[in-house]
Motif scaffolding. Structure first.
Motif, PDB file in Angstrom:
ATOM      1  N   TRP A   1     -22.344  27.812 -30.181  1.00 52.08           N
ATOM      2  CA  TRP A   1     -21.378  27.313 -29.215  1.00 52.08           C
ATOM      3  C   TRP A   1     -19.943  27.364 -29.751  1.00 52.08           C
ATOM      4  O   TRP A   1     -19.049  27.836 -29.038  1.00 52.08           O
ATOM      5  CB  TRP A   1     -21.756  25.914 -28.724  1.00 52.08           C
ATOM      6  CG  TRP A   1     -20.637  25.198 -28.006  1.00 52.08           C
ATOM      7  CD1 TRP A   1     -20.112  23.989 -28.323  1.00 52.08           C
ATOM      8  CD2 TRP A   1     -19.909  25.645 -26.854  1.00 52.08           C
ATOM      9  NE1 TRP A   1     -19.106  23.662 -27.454  1.00 52.08           N
ATOM     10  CE2 TRP A   1     -18.953  24.663 -26.535  1.00 52.08           C
ATOM     11  CE3 TRP A   1     -19.947  26.790 -26.069  1.00 52.08           C
ATOM     12  CZ2 TRP A   1     -18.066  24.782 -25.474  1.00 52.08           C
ATOM     13  CZ3 TRP A   1     -19.067  26.914 -25.005  1.00 52.08           C
ATOM     14  CH2 TRP A   1     -18.135  25.919 -24.713  1.00 52.08           C
TER      15      TRP A   1
ATOM     16  N   GLN B   1     -17.134  29.336 -27.770  1.00 49.88           N
ATOM     17  CA  GLN B   1     -15.970  28.568 -27.323  1.00 49.88           C
ATOM     18  C   GLN B   1     -14.670  29.169 -27.849  1.00 49.88           C
ATOM     19  O   GLN B   1     -13.707  29.344 -27.091  1.00 49.88           O
ATOM     20  CB  GLN B   1     -16.118  27.111 -27.776  1.00 49.88           C
ATOM     21  CG  GLN B   1     -15.020  26.204 -27.272  1.00 49.88           C
ATOM     22  CD  GLN B   1     -15.235  24.775 -27.732  1.00 49.88           C
ATOM     23  OE1 GLN B   1     -15.651  24.526 -28.860  1.00 49.88           O
ATOM     24  NE2 GLN B   1     -14.952  23.837 -26.853  1.00 49.88           N
TER      25      GLN B   1
ATOM     26  N   GLU C   1     -12.491  27.465 -19.511  1.00 49.97           N
ATOM     27  CA  GLU C   1     -12.887  26.062 -19.399  1.00 49.97           C
ATOM     28  C   GLU C   1     -14.409  25.900 -19.372  1.00 49.97           C
ATOM     29  O   GLU C   1     -14.920  24.818 -19.084  1.00 49.97           O
ATOM     30  CB  GLU C   1     -12.265  25.446 -18.136  1.00 49.97           C
ATOM     31  CG  GLU C   1     -10.740  25.500 -18.117  1.00 49.97           C
ATOM     32  CD  GLU C   1     -10.096  24.878 -19.363  1.00 49.97           C
ATOM     33  OE1 GLU C   1     -10.558  23.804 -19.806  1.00 49.97           O
ATOM     34  OE2 GLU C   1      -9.160  25.496 -19.904  1.00 49.97           O
TER      35      GLU C   1
ATOM     36  N   THR D   1     -18.037  25.055 -20.097  1.00 47.94           N
ATOM     37  CA  THR D   1     -18.632  23.965 -20.871  1.00 47.94           C
ATOM     38  C   THR D   1     -19.757  24.524 -21.744  1.00 47.94           C
ATOM     39  O   THR D   1     -20.234  25.644 -21.527  1.00 47.94           O
ATOM     40  CB  THR D   1     -19.223  22.880 -19.954  1.00 47.94           C
ATOM     41  OG1 THR D   1     -20.341  23.439 -19.254  1.00 47.94           O
ATOM     42  CG2 THR D   1     -18.181  22.346 -18.974  1.00 47.94           C
TER      43      THR D   1
ATOM     44  N   ASP E   1     -22.849  23.605 -21.758  1.00 41.45           N
ATOM     45  CA  ASP E   1     -24.046  23.821 -20.932  1.00 41.45           C
ATOM     46  C   ASP E   1     -23.933  25.096 -20.108  1.00 41.45           C
ATOM     47  O   ASP E   1     -24.894  25.865 -20.003  1.00 41.45           O
ATOM     48  CB  ASP E   1     -24.284  22.629 -20.003  1.00 41.45           C
ATOM     49  CG  ASP E   1     -24.774  21.391 -20.743  1.00 41.45           C
ATOM     50  OD1 ASP E   1     -25.272  21.528 -21.893  1.00 41.45           O
ATOM     51  OD2 ASP E   1     -24.654  20.281 -20.185  1.00 41.45           O
ATOM     52  N   GLN E   2     -22.768  25.327 -19.521  1.00 46.04           N
ATOM     53  CA  GLN E   2     -22.561  26.557 -18.751  1.00 46.04           C
ATOM     54  C   GLN E   2     -22.679  27.781 -19.653  1.00 46.04           C
ATOM     55  O   GLN E   2     -23.284  28.783 -19.280  1.00 46.04           O
ATOM     56  CB  GLN E   2     -21.184  26.544 -18.080  1.00 46.04           C
ATOM     57  CG  GLN E   2     -21.047  25.535 -16.973  1.00 46.04           C
ATOM     58  CD  GLN E   2     -19.592  25.353 -16.553  1.00 46.04           C
ATOM     59  OE1 GLN E   2     -18.669  25.456 -17.357  1.00 46.04           O
ATOM     60  NE2 GLN E   2     -19.386  25.079 -15.265  1.00 46.04           N
TER      61      GLN E   2
END
Length: 161
Positions: free
Chosen positions: A15, A19, A33, A35, A37-38
């Motif tokens: 992640w 990110q 933006e 997340t 989870d997305q």
């Protein structure tokens, strides 16, 4: 470096890579933006697709996902995406992940592999893919909003097996 199947506990290291790459807004046309989870739902491929990590010991250096590019009459062509941690760039991680994805697709009988949206200003990736036998087969002009370069093209790249 070892490339292996992604496992759920790897997400704590994957992640931050996803990110960082997405929020930089320089190489992936994903929502900055996004997340965790997305991102997980988008990055971790369900079978028959595959998600892998490149590791050095316990450290995740990069990740890739691969699968069928389009269903139905297009299902003979694979696709893949790659992300490498900033600290691991320039060490061959991206090349190893790309080769792994190509081998995976060949072993499954795909006729070729297509990358749908390679940011034209991402010279490192474009050159890597060309070295691995991919060609730019088209470019959508101005389809990507780069944070410092403005609107740049998105290449479609393809390699037949």
């Amino acid at each position: 470096m070892l490339i292996r199947e992604f496992h759920e506990p790897d997400w704590v290291q994957v992640w931050p890579i996803v990110q960082e790459v997405v929020r930089a807004r320089e190489t992936f046309p994903y929502d900055p933006e996004l997340t965790a989870d997305q991102a997980y739902d988008m990055w971790v491929e369900a079978s028959p697709g595959r998600t892998v990590v490149a590791v050095d010991g316990d450290a995740v250096l990069g990740t890739a996902k691969m699968g069928t590019n389009r269903p139905g009459p297009g299902s003979h062509v694979a696709t893949a995406s790659f992300m490498v941690a900033r600290a691991a760039r320039g060490r061959g991680v991206g090349t190893a992940l790309c080769r792994h994805a190509v081998d995976w697709a060949r072993e499954r009988g795909y006729a070729g592999m297509q990358f749908n949206a390679v940011v034209a200003s991402n010279v490192t990736a474009v050159e890597l893919y060309r070295r691995e036998g991919f060609a730019v087969v088209g470019t959508v002009p101005g389809a990507f909003r780069h944070p410092t370069l403005g609107r740049v093209g998105l290449h479609v790249m393809y390699r037949e097996f």
